[in-house]
Design an enzyme around this catalytic site. Sequence first.
Site, PDB file in Angstrom:
ATOM      1  N   GLU A   1     -11.062  -1.343  -4.792  1.00 36.63           N
ATOM      2  CA  GLU A   1     -11.161  -0.398  -4.197  1.00 36.63           C
ATOM      3  C   GLU A   1      -9.613   0.251  -4.228  1.00 36.63           C
ATOM      4  O   GLU A   1      -9.362   0.816  -5.270  1.00 36.63           O
ATOM      5  CB  GLU A   1     -10.123  -1.743  -2.173  1.00 36.63           C
ATOM      6  CG  GLU A   1      -8.871  -2.670  -3.088  1.00 36.63           C
ATOM      7  CD  GLU A   1      -9.146  -3.683  -2.099  1.00 36.63           C
ATOM      8  OE1 GLU A   1      -9.076  -3.343  -0.444  1.00 36.63           O
ATOM      9  OE2 GLU A   1      -8.285  -3.966  -2.436  1.00 36.63           O
TER      10      GLU A   1
ATOM     11  N   ASP B   1       0.879  -1.208   0.125  1.00 38.98           N
ATOM     12  CA  ASP B   1      -0.017   0.139  -0.252  1.00 38.98           C
ATOM     13  C   ASP B   1       0.722   1.227   0.679  1.00 38.98           C
ATOM     14  O   ASP B   1       0.952   2.468   0.986  1.00 38.98           O
ATOM     15  CB  ASP B   1      -0.603   0.052   1.331  1.00 38.98           C
ATOM     16  CG  ASP B   1      -1.953  -1.419   0.885  1.00 38.98           C
ATOM     17  OD1 ASP B   1      -2.434  -1.735   0.199  1.00 38.98           O
ATOM     18  OD2 ASP B   1      -1.928  -1.609   2.406  1.00 38.98           O
TER      19      ASP B   1
END
Length: 341
Positions: free
Chosen positions: A224, A51
Site C-alpha cells: 500500500e 500518513d
Amino acid sequence: MVTLPLRFVPVLLAALAACAPAAPPAVMLTQPGDTFTYAGNPLIRDRHTADPAPLVVGGRLYLYVGHDEARGDQMFNITQWLAYSTTDMRTWTYHGPVMRPTDFAWAARDAWASQVIEKDGRFWFYTTVEHDPAQGSSGKAVGVAMADNPLGPFTDARGSALIRNEDTQGPHSWDDIDPTVWTEADGTTWLFWGNAELKMAPLATDMTHLAGPIRTIELPDFEEGPWIFERQGTYYLAYASMDKAIHPDERISYATALAITGPWTWRGQITGAAANSFTIHPGVVEFQGEWYLFYHVGTLDVGDQPGGLGRRAVAVERLRFGPDGAILPVEQTARGILSLP
C-alpha cells in the site's frame, strides 16, 4: 480487626497515595496558529498523527496528516486531516483540521491516507474514506476535494466517490486506498492508488473524473501507500512493501521508470519497518534544495495512550541519492534532521 486512631488516618491515606501509579502528565495541545520548534523525531508530539503528505507552495512546505485517535485496543480511529507548515523545517505552525471524512456527504468515516496537489491555481485533495452503505456503495473509496488555498476549507469537488470498491477487482474491500497524484509537464495528471494491487489511471482536465482505463502495475511485495515523485528525469515510486520472510511488518521500497506509465523497475528498500507500528507510509518532497522522507512510527505516548498501530507519530529524515540516482538507505533516528544548517 484492628482499628486505627483517627489521627493516623491522614498519614495512612498519604502513604497509599504515594504508592499509587502517577497520573500521566496533562498534554498541552497546540491550537491553530500556534508554532513549535522541531526537536527530533517524532516531529509532532502533542497528537498522534499518520500518513504524512508534504506539499511545497512557494517558500513554504505544507504537511497534511491523519489524526489518529484510537484508544485502548481499538485498531484505527482516524477522524480528521490536520495541516502543518514550515518555511525552514525548524519552526512549524499548526493550522488545525482542513477536512473531515463526513465533509463528503457520501462517506461514513475514516480519514485515511491522502495527498494534496496544486494545479491551475487550485488545490486538489485526494484521499481515502469509508463509503456510507446507505449511499450506494461500501468499503473504502477515493474522494476528491478542492480549495482555493492549501489550507482550505476543502469541499467535495464532485459529490460522489471518484473510485468505489466496485470499480476495481481487488482482493478485498479496502484495496482502493492511498491515492498519490502526479502532473506531467504537458498538464496530464495521473492517479495511483491501491492496497495489495497498485492501480493507475489518467485524470480528466476537471480533476474529478478518470480520463482512461484503470491499469494494474506489478511491483514486488507491493502492499500500500504509493508515493510518486520525479528527480532529474527519473520517476520514483516509493511504497509500503511486505515480505514476511524479511520482516512481519511493512517496509518502504521503491521502483523507478523513465516514463510515468512505466515500465517500472524495482530498485530495493529505502528503509525498514517502523518502530512499534505494523504500517509505514512514505511522503517524499524536495524543499529548499534538500530531499526529505516523511513516514510514521508507533513510539509516541500521548497522555494515557501509548503509541502503537492506531496511535502513530510522523517523523522525517533526509533523503539522499547516489551518483546513479539510486536512493541511499535511510536510517530511522530520534535525532532526525536536527543537523540541518
